[in-house]
Motif scaffolding. Structure first.
Motif, PDB file in Angstrom:
ATOM      1  N   VAL A  90      18.403 -17.761  81.732  1.00 19.35           N
ATOM      2  CA  VAL A  90      19.155 -16.555  82.077  1.00 19.35           C
ATOM      3  C   VAL A  90      20.021 -16.820  83.312  1.00 19.35           C
ATOM      4  CG1 VAL A  90      17.492 -14.977  81.054  1.00 19.35           C
ATOM      5  CG2 VAL A  90      17.247 -15.637  83.451  1.00 19.35           C
ATOM      6  N   GLY A  91      21.247 -16.324  83.251  1.00 27.67           N
ATOM      7  CA  GLY A  91      22.161 -16.438  84.392  1.00 27.67           C
ATOM      8  C   GLY A  91      22.865 -17.761  84.516  1.00 27.67           C
ATOM      9  N   GLU A  92      22.450 -18.772  83.771  1.00 29.97           N
ATOM     10  CA  GLU A  92      23.074 -20.095  83.891  1.00 29.97           C
ATOM     11  C   GLU A  92      24.313 -20.158  83.003  1.00 29.97           C
ATOM     12  OE1 GLU A  92      20.314 -23.391  83.730  1.00 29.97           O
ATOM     13  OE2 GLU A  92      18.643 -22.028  84.172  1.00 29.97           O
ATOM     14  N   PRO A  93      25.405 -20.738  83.495  1.00 28.33           N
ATOM     15  CA  PRO A  93      26.683 -20.660  82.787  1.00 28.33           C
ATOM     16  C   PRO A  93      26.705 -21.459  81.480  1.00 28.33           C
ATOM     17  CG  PRO A  93      26.857 -22.125  84.662  1.00 28.33           C
ATOM     18  CD  PRO A  93      25.512 -21.470  84.777  1.00 28.33           C
ATOM     19  N   PHE A  94      27.568 -21.024  80.578  1.00 25.10           N
ATOM     20  CA  PHE A  94      27.911 -21.783  79.377  1.00 25.10           C
ATOM     21  C   PHE A  94      29.134 -22.626  79.743  1.00 25.10           C
ATOM     22  CE2 PHE A  94      25.418 -18.384  77.831  1.00 25.10           C
ATOM     23  CZ  PHE A  94      25.058 -18.590  76.502  1.00 25.10           C
ATOM     24  N   ARG A  95      29.029 -23.954  79.645  1.00 23.39           N
ATOM     25  CA  ARG A  95      30.136 -24.841  79.996  1.00 23.39           C
ATOM     26  C   ARG A  95      30.608 -25.568  78.730  1.00 23.39           C
ATOM     27  NH1 ARG A  95      30.533 -24.632  85.398  1.00 23.39           N
ATOM     28  NH2 ARG A  95      28.626 -24.273  86.623  1.00 23.39           N
ATOM     29  N   PHE A  96      31.850 -25.362  78.363  1.00 21.17           N
ATOM     30  CA  PHE A  96      32.407 -25.870  77.115  1.00 21.17           C
ATOM     31  C   PHE A  96      33.129 -27.192  77.349  1.00 21.17           C
ATOM     32  CE2 PHE A  96      31.636 -21.481  76.403  1.00 21.17           C
ATOM     33  CZ  PHE A  96      31.419 -21.315  75.052  1.00 21.17           C
ATOM     34  N   HIS A  97      32.836 -28.174  76.507  1.00 22.73           N
ATOM     35  CA  HIS A  97      33.548 -29.456  76.523  1.00 22.73           C
ATOM     36  C   HIS A  97      34.437 -29.479  75.289  1.00 22.73           C
ATOM     37  CE1 HIS A  97      34.259 -33.803  76.071  1.00 22.73           C
ATOM     38  NE2 HIS A  97      34.068 -33.854  77.383  1.00 22.73           N
ATOM     39  N   ARG A  98      35.720 -29.700  75.507  1.00 24.94           N
ATOM     40  CA  ARG A  98      36.690 -29.586  74.421  1.00 24.94           C
ATOM     41  C   ARG A  98      37.372 -30.921  74.140  1.00 24.94           C
ATOM     42  NH1 ARG A  98      37.552 -24.077  73.503  1.00 24.94           N
ATOM     43  NH2 ARG A  98      36.885 -22.695  75.222  1.00 24.94           N
ATOM     44  N   THR A  99      37.858 -31.053  72.904  1.00 27.16           N
ATOM     45  CA  THR A  99      38.685 -32.205  72.546  1.00 27.16           C
ATOM     46  C   THR A  99      40.073 -32.028  73.146  1.00 27.16           C
ATOM     47  OG1 THR A  99      39.547 -31.210  70.524  1.00 27.16           O
ATOM     48  CG2 THR A  99      37.425 -32.359  70.361  1.00 27.16           C
ATOM     49  N   SER A 100      40.888 -33.066  73.011  1.00 29.42           N
ATOM     50  CA  SER A 100      42.257 -32.973  73.535  1.00 29.42           C
ATOM     51  C   SER A 100      43.055 -31.887  72.827  1.00 29.42           C
ATOM     52  CB  SER A 100      42.970 -34.321  73.374  1.00 29.42           C
ATOM     53  OG  SER A 100      42.979 -34.715  72.006  1.00 29.42           O
ATOM     54  N   ALA A 101      42.633 -31.527  71.606  1.00 33.81           N
ATOM     55  CA  ALA A 101      43.306 -30.462  70.866  1.00 33.81           C
ATOM     56  C   ALA A 101      42.789 -29.077  71.242  1.00 33.81           C
ATOM     57  CB  ALA A 101      43.133 -30.675  69.363  1.00 33.81           C
ATOM     58  N   GLY A 102      41.778 -29.022  72.096  1.00 32.25           N
ATOM     59  CA  GLY A 102      41.231 -27.752  72.552  1.00 32.25           C
ATOM     60  C   GLY A 102      40.057 -27.245  71.747  1.00 32.25           C
ATOM     61  N   ASP A 103      39.645 -27.989  70.716  1.00 26.64           N
ATOM     62  CA  ASP A 103      38.486 -27.570  69.925  1.00 26.64           C
ATOM     63  C   ASP A 103      37.194 -27.833  70.698  1.00 26.64           C
ATOM     64  OD1 ASP A 103      40.138 -26.906  67.755  1.00 26.64           O
ATOM     65  OD2 ASP A 103      40.119 -28.988  67.036  1.00 26.64           O
ATOM     66  N   ILE A 104      36.173 -27.020  70.432  1.00 23.41           N
ATOM     67  CA  ILE A 104      34.891 -27.174  71.124  1.00 23.41           C
ATOM     68  C   ILE A 104      34.147 -28.377  70.561  1.00 23.41           C
ATOM     69  CG2 ILE A 104      32.665 -26.110  71.627  1.00 23.41           C
ATOM     70  CD1 ILE A 104      34.054 -23.379  71.285  1.00 23.41           C
ATOM     71  N   GLU A 105      33.838 -29.326  71.430  1.00 25.35           N
ATOM     72  CA  GLU A 105      33.050 -30.489  71.032  1.00 25.35           C
ATOM     73  C   GLU A 105      31.565 -30.206  71.213  1.00 25.35           C
ATOM     74  OE1 GLU A 105      33.072 -35.337  71.687  1.00 25.35           O
ATOM     75  OE2 GLU A 105      34.314 -34.034  72.952  1.00 25.35           O
ATOM     76  N   TRP A 106      31.232 -29.583  72.327  1.00 22.51           N
ATOM     77  CA  TRP A 106      29.872 -29.111  72.578  1.00 22.51           C
ATOM     78  C   TRP A 106      29.899 -28.120  73.721  1.00 22.51           C
ATOM     79  CZ3 TRP A 106      28.905 -30.586  77.559  1.00 22.51           C
ATOM     80  CH2 TRP A 106      29.404 -31.815  78.000  1.00 22.51           C
ATOM     81  N   VAL A 107      28.801 -27.390  73.885  1.00 20.38           N
ATOM     82  CA  VAL A 107      28.665 -26.439  74.980  1.00 20.38           C
ATOM     83  C   VAL A 107      27.309 -26.674  75.630  1.00 20.38           C
ATOM     84  CG1 VAL A 107      27.824 -24.649  73.390  1.00 20.38           C
ATOM     85  CG2 VAL A 107      28.656 -23.995  75.650  1.00 20.38           C
ATOM     86  N   ARG A 108      27.268 -26.656  76.925  1.00 14.82           N
ATOM     87  CA  ARG A 108      26.013 -26.855  77.648  1.00 14.82           C
ATOM     88  C   ARG A 108      25.631 -25.540  78.324  1.00 14.82           C
ATOM     89  NH1 ARG A 108      23.551 -31.507  79.212  1.00 14.82           N
ATOM     90  NH2 ARG A 108      25.446 -32.789  79.017  1.00 14.82           N
ATOM     91  N   GLN A 109      24.407 -25.114  78.057  1.00 11.05           N
ATOM     92  CA  GLN A 109      23.906 -23.898  78.709  1.00 11.05           C
ATOM     93  C   GLN A 109      22.457 -24.127  79.098  1.00 11.05           C
ATOM     94  OE1 GLN A 109      21.759 -20.923  77.805  1.00 11.05           O
ATOM     95  NE2 GLN A 109      22.431 -19.933  79.698  1.00 11.05           N
ATOM     96  N   GLY A 110      22.158 -23.880  80.378  1.00 13.65           N
ATOM     97  CA  GLY A 110      20.802 -24.137  80.843  1.00 13.65           C
ATOM     98  C   GLY A 110      20.466 -25.608  80.872  1.00 13.65           C
ATOM     99  N   GLY A 111      21.476 -26.467  80.938  1.00 16.64           N
ATOM    100  CA  GLY A 111      21.242 -27.901  81.020  1.00 16.64           C
ATOM    101  C   GLY A 111      21.264 -28.596  79.680  1.00 16.64           C
TER     102      GLY A 111
END
Length: 461
Positions: free
Chosen positions: A421-442
């Motif tokens: 809870v409270g920990e951010p969702f951090r999105f890693h994107r390709t050069s085209a802007g598509d989501i490659e993965w998201v890290r939440q809570g580590g």
């Protein structure tokens, strides 16, 4: 935003959300419709109409909606009461002299409507529900209903298909029409509903979504079950329909509608009449269940037929109508219909402070279904704000509001709880802007298609 627009915008996610649950529950098929104020806002069909043939289910397939029939029977009786043809305190014996000398003759129409008659549920031999023999005809029904009651009238709620079958015979006696003709002339006909009726015509059986058996163990194959004619019990359990037509019918029970009934009759039908204590405490009106879902008071009915389990709800105040039809025994139609309303209400009841506080960013670039070894979660655009939730079970229990920090970061609203809870969702994107993965809570989560490929699972169809 008007409720109709909210539901229409949410419709693609409603479909995705339900498909996840249908697939996990191994339900062959589910048909869904949602209306607001009589306007169709969502309609879709998922899975197959027949597991043996693999035929795809469509919104045009017919389902046996079973005990939804009781709502039509109640509607017909209230119509006859409005014209003075009968009264709710009439005794059954007045209209059905064959009951003379039996306890059933002294039952009132109202006691039968509210399942307060104390009469047995399905007769002394109800193996017609297992398709071991035919449903009873009129003479057999009368004979079954002449038996001693289980409880005195108005002592307990006791659900009874026998009682509602008697009500169908009373409608015939009072109106001078067959039950089928009365329904066509006064209910389905005025609403122009061609895919709704009290007994499936033989020539329309090819349109029926095949019914499937339940499973006794997790890996059991489901059996395709034959169709059944309900004969003298159509008023209790014989109706067929599509989700679109069922919601159109229920929408006509919203307050202020000119069709079918006066508001005075609607309020009496929809008022709490009979307290049910098992398996959980709930209420029945006069032909309708009465429930609280979130902040809404809804009315509706479930249906269970050999091979089909169904549920429909109506909010009489807003005109929101939802119908979920499944084609297998054990299909969680009531759970799904209830949770669809909860999901819609998540979009309706936005927090006062919007969580989308980064102008210029396209919220849909954050959305999707993401997978880990532990399961899946969704990031969803609910009418201009982002939330995360789990696409199984009650969505209100897993929803978390997300604030947009920047193009790569979402921040959950602060709360007390388990998980990250409270920990951010951090999105890693390709050069085209598509989501490659998201890290939440580590921990990382991947778009579900990418995750399945990574772990060697077949792509989702």
């Amino acid at each position: 935003m008007p409720l109709l627009d909210i539901v229409r915008n949410l419709a693609p996610y409603l479909q995705s959300w339900l498909e996840s649950q249908r697939d996990l529950a191994r339900v062959p098929g589910v048909q869904v419709a949602v209306r607001v104020g009589g306007e169709l806002a969502a309609s879709f069909a998922l899975g197959v109409a027949n597991e043996a043939t693999g035929q795809q289910l469509t919104p045009q397939h017919l389902f046996r909606i079973a005990s939804h029939s009781k709502t039509f029977t109640a509607t017909a009786l209230f119509q006859l009461a409005e014209t003075g043809t009968l009264r709710l305190d009439d005794l059954a014996g007045r209209w059905l002299p064959e009951l003379a000398g039996s306890p059933a003759a002294e039952l009132t129409v109202r006691a039968l409507l509210g399942h307060q008659s104390g009469i047995n549920r399905d007769g002394a031999d109800s193996d017609y529900w297992q398709q071991l023999h035919d449903f009873p005809d009129r003479d057999a029904l009368i004979a079954l209903c002449r038996a001693d009651a289980v409880f005195p009238p108005n002592q307990f709620f006791k659900y009874s298909n026998m009682g509602y079958s008697l009500l169908g015979l009373i409608i015939e006696a009072a109106s001078g029409q067959t039950y089928e003709d009365y329904v066509a002339a006064h209910i389905t006909g005025p609403l122009a509903l061609a895919n709704l009726g009290p007994e499936l015509p033989r020539e329309r059986e090819p349109e029926l979504a095949a019914g499937h058996s339940g499973r006794l163990a997790g890996n059991d194959a489901r059996r395709v079950l034959p169709s059944s004619d309900t004969r003298a019990m159509a008023a209790a359990t014989g109706f067929y329909g599509t989700a679109e037509d069922v919601t159109a019918y229920f929408a006509a029970h919203a307050l202020g509608r000119a069709e079918l009934l006066t508001d005075a009759s609607r309020r009496l039908m929809q008022r709490k009449e009979s307290l049910i204590r098992r398996p959980v405490e709930r209420w029945y009106g006069l032909g309708l269940f009465v429930e609280e879902i979130g902040g809404r008071t809804v009315v509706g009915h479930s249906g269970g037929f050999p091979g089909h389990i169904t549920q429909s709800w109506l909010d009489p105040e807003s005109g929101l109508a939802v119908s979920v039809l499944t084609n297998c025994l054990g299909g969680p139609a009531t759970e799904w219909a209830t949770n669809l309303i909860k999901l819609i209400d998540l979009a309706v009841n936005a927090p006062e402070k919007t969580t989308a506080d980064a102008p210029g960013l396209d919220l849909d670039t954050f959305t999707g279904r993401f997978a880990t070894n532990w399961g899946v979660f969704d990031v969803v655009n609910l009418g201009g704000r982002l939330v995360s939730l789990t696409p199984q079970g009650d969505p209100a229990l897993s929803v978390t509001e997300l604030a947009v920090v920047d193009a790569e970061t979402l921040r959950p609203e602060p709360e007390a709880g388990f998980g990250a809870v409270g920990e951010p969702f951090r999105f890693h994107r390709t050069s085209a802007g598509d989501i490659e993965w998201v890290r939440q809570g580590g921990g990382r989560a991947w778009p579900i298609a990418a995750y399945r490929q990574w772990v060697g699972l077949d792509p989702l169809s």
